[in-house]
Design an enzyme around this catalytic site. Structure first.
Site, PDB file in Angstrom:
ATOM      1  N   HIS A 303       1.061  -0.788   0.218  1.00 20.08           N
ATOM      2  CA  HIS A 303       0.322  -0.027  -0.180  1.00 20.08           C
ATOM      3  C   HIS A 303       0.691   1.366  -0.158  1.00 20.08           C
ATOM      4  O   HIS A 303       0.739   2.422  -1.105  1.00 20.08           O
ATOM      5  CB  HIS A 303      -0.829  -0.066   1.286  1.00 20.08           C
ATOM      6  N   THR A 307       3.451   8.171   4.759  1.00 19.17           N
ATOM      7  CA  THR A 307       2.782   7.890   5.578  1.00 19.17           C
ATOM      8  C   THR A 307       3.107   8.810   6.840  1.00 19.17           C
ATOM      9  O   THR A 307       3.759   6.946   6.776  1.00 19.17           O
ATOM     10  CB  THR A 307       1.406   8.215   5.828  1.00 19.17           C
ATOM     11  N   PRO A 308       3.922   8.729   7.537  1.00 18.30           N
ATOM     12  CA  PRO A 308       4.776   7.969   8.590  1.00 18.30           C
ATOM     13  C   PRO A 308       3.747   7.271   9.716  1.00 18.30           C
ATOM     14  O   PRO A 308       4.463   5.551   9.312  1.00 18.30           O
ATOM     15  CB  PRO A 308       4.538   9.283   9.948  1.00 18.30           C
ATOM     16  N   GLU A 314       2.241  -1.081   8.034  1.00 26.49           N
ATOM     17  CA  GLU A 314       2.561  -2.111   7.059  1.00 26.49           C
ATOM     18  C   GLU A 314       3.775  -2.869   7.195  1.00 26.49           C
ATOM     19  O   GLU A 314       3.693  -3.912   7.294  1.00 26.49           O
ATOM     20  CB  GLU A 314       1.994  -1.305   5.777  1.00 26.49           C
ATOM     21  N   PHE A 397      -9.104   4.456   5.076  1.00 28.07           N
ATOM     22  CA  PHE A 397      -9.736   5.238   6.084  1.00 28.07           C
ATOM     23  C   PHE A 397     -10.738   4.491   6.521  1.00 28.07           C
ATOM     24  O   PHE A 397     -11.224   3.387   5.473  1.00 28.07           O
ATOM     25  CB  PHE A 397     -10.199   6.554   5.709  1.00 28.07           C
TER      26      PHE A 397
END
Length: 409
Positions: A303, A307-308, A314, A397
């Protein structure tokens, strides 16, 4: 060996910042260079970079009347659906239309249209609101418009699970085939995340990279200096059939969809579970459905949004699942950006192409991984590999996770 729950992928269509076809997109991701740049449509916003589809004129492609009736996310998917049908060597003029379904993933309706029309309404000009505003922006309309465009009269609907939508649509499409409801399904996803409202909302959430002075370095999945995603747009459609149906009509099988798994984090509205528990659960479910063990997996299309928190979750899930030694990983959002619900379908298509080419495309902008969370991430150039089974991960989300198991025929 084909299993009873396998379905055949016989056609692919793609329209992305990498190009207007599947082959062009594959070549772009194999270059391993980000396509992000300053976006004039986002001028004046806190983040004004994106990956965008260029040289695509809907008026020229569809004619002004049809182009005006549709919104951007529909423009993108009609082209990819037609490509996929052509690639599968299907003829809408002669197929049994009632047995052809369309199931597409769409994460949101068109914020671009609503932004414009709400402005008219807010200024006290209701008669200036277009009568096309509602039908052109409803999420389900993309499936309806594809059916209308191609004459597909079978089951027709959209699936919405945020950035996992495209993968969820592929999983649902498989069930429509296995149940006997369809002989052919067109599945995938489409979205344009480049509206000013989308860009503003994601910026307000601190989800976007702030490297506006160096857009090409902004998307850097799994890198220790990642600071957010880069918005994108695009669409991908796959044609799927039961293997025996494909064989009967002499179709080329490009890959098999062998398994599908999904889960919910039930943790937070927008943040993933910090340990990636839902992601791991979805991967295990997909492998179980496919009848595969972890040792059978040769490649993971992650994915990998840049993003941090998302990349950390993941990575931890992959390390646990594969007992500290995951197979070769790529994160193609590093090149194409994040096209929201379309990304899952785009990445599924790219995973099919990786299986076909027996090569894993590189991840852009990766310089250093966090100690103790290192994955075998392909960088710099495509890596030739003997690929039989691959995972395509998609998370969204709401803690919604969808994972596909794809295999060579």
């Amino acid at each position: 060996m084909t299993r009873s729950r396998d379905v055949a992928i016989t056609g692919i269509g793609m329209l992305t910042p990498g190009g207007r076809t599947a082959d062009a997109t594959w070549q772009a991701v194999c270059q391993g260079r980000s396509l992000a740049r300053t976006d004039p449509e986002l001028a004046g916003l806190p983040v004004d970079i994106s990956c965008r589809v260029d040289e695509f004129d809907p008026d020229a492609v569809y004619g002004r009347r049809l182009a005006r009736r549709l919104d951007r996310f529909a423009h993108l998917v009609l082209t990819t659906a037609r490509q996929a049908v052509t690639d599968a060597k299907l003829d809408p003029a002669s197929w049994e239309s009632g047995r052809v379904g369309v199931i597409l993933g769409v994460g949101s309706n068109s914020l671009e249209t609503y932004e414009r029309e709400f402005t008219s309404l807010g200024r006290g000009r209701p008669t200036a609101v277009s009568p096309l505003a509602l039908p052109r922006s409803l999420p389900n309309m993309v499936a309806g418009e594809v059916a209308l465009f191609l004459g597909a009269r079978g089951p027709n609907f959209t699936v919405s699970s945020a950035c996992a939508s495209g993968a969820a649509a592929i999983g649902v499409g498989r069930e429509m085939l296995l149940s006997g409801a369809c002989d052919v399904v067109l599945v995938g996803g489409t979205e344009s995340g480049r509206s000013r409202m989308s860009a503003t909302c994601f910026a307000q959430m601190q989800a976007l990279s702030r490297r506006t002075d160096d857009p090409a370095a902004a998307s850097r999945p799994f890198d220790t200096e990642r600071d957010g995603l880069v918005l994108s747009e695009g669409a991908a459609v796959l044609v799927m059939e039961r293997p025996e149906h494909a064989q009967q009509r002499g179709a080329q099988v490009r890959a098999l969809l062998r398994g599908y798994g999904s889960s919910a984090d039930a943790h937070h509205p927008v943040a993933p579970h910090p340990q990636g528990e839902g992601a791991e659960q979805a991967m295990r479910a997909a492998l179980s459905d496919a009848g595969c063990g972890i040792g059978d997996v040769d490649h993971v299309n992650a994915h990998g949004t840049s993003t941090p928190v998302g990349d950390t979750a993941e990575a931890l899930a992959l390390l646990r699942l594969f007992r500290g030694a995951p197979p070769a990983v790529t994160a193609t959002k590093s090149v194409l950006g994040h096209a929201m619900s379309a990304s899952a379908a785009i990445e599924a298509a790219l995973t099919v192409l990786a299986l076909e080419h027996q090569a894993i495309p590189p991840t852009a902008n990766l310089r250093q991984q966090a100690p103790g969370r290192e994955l075998d991430i392909v960088t710099d150039r495509p890596r030739p590999a003997a690929l039989g089974v691959a995972l395509s991960n998609s998370f969204g989300f709401g803690g919604q996770n969808s994972v596909l198991v794809l295999a060579t025929p």
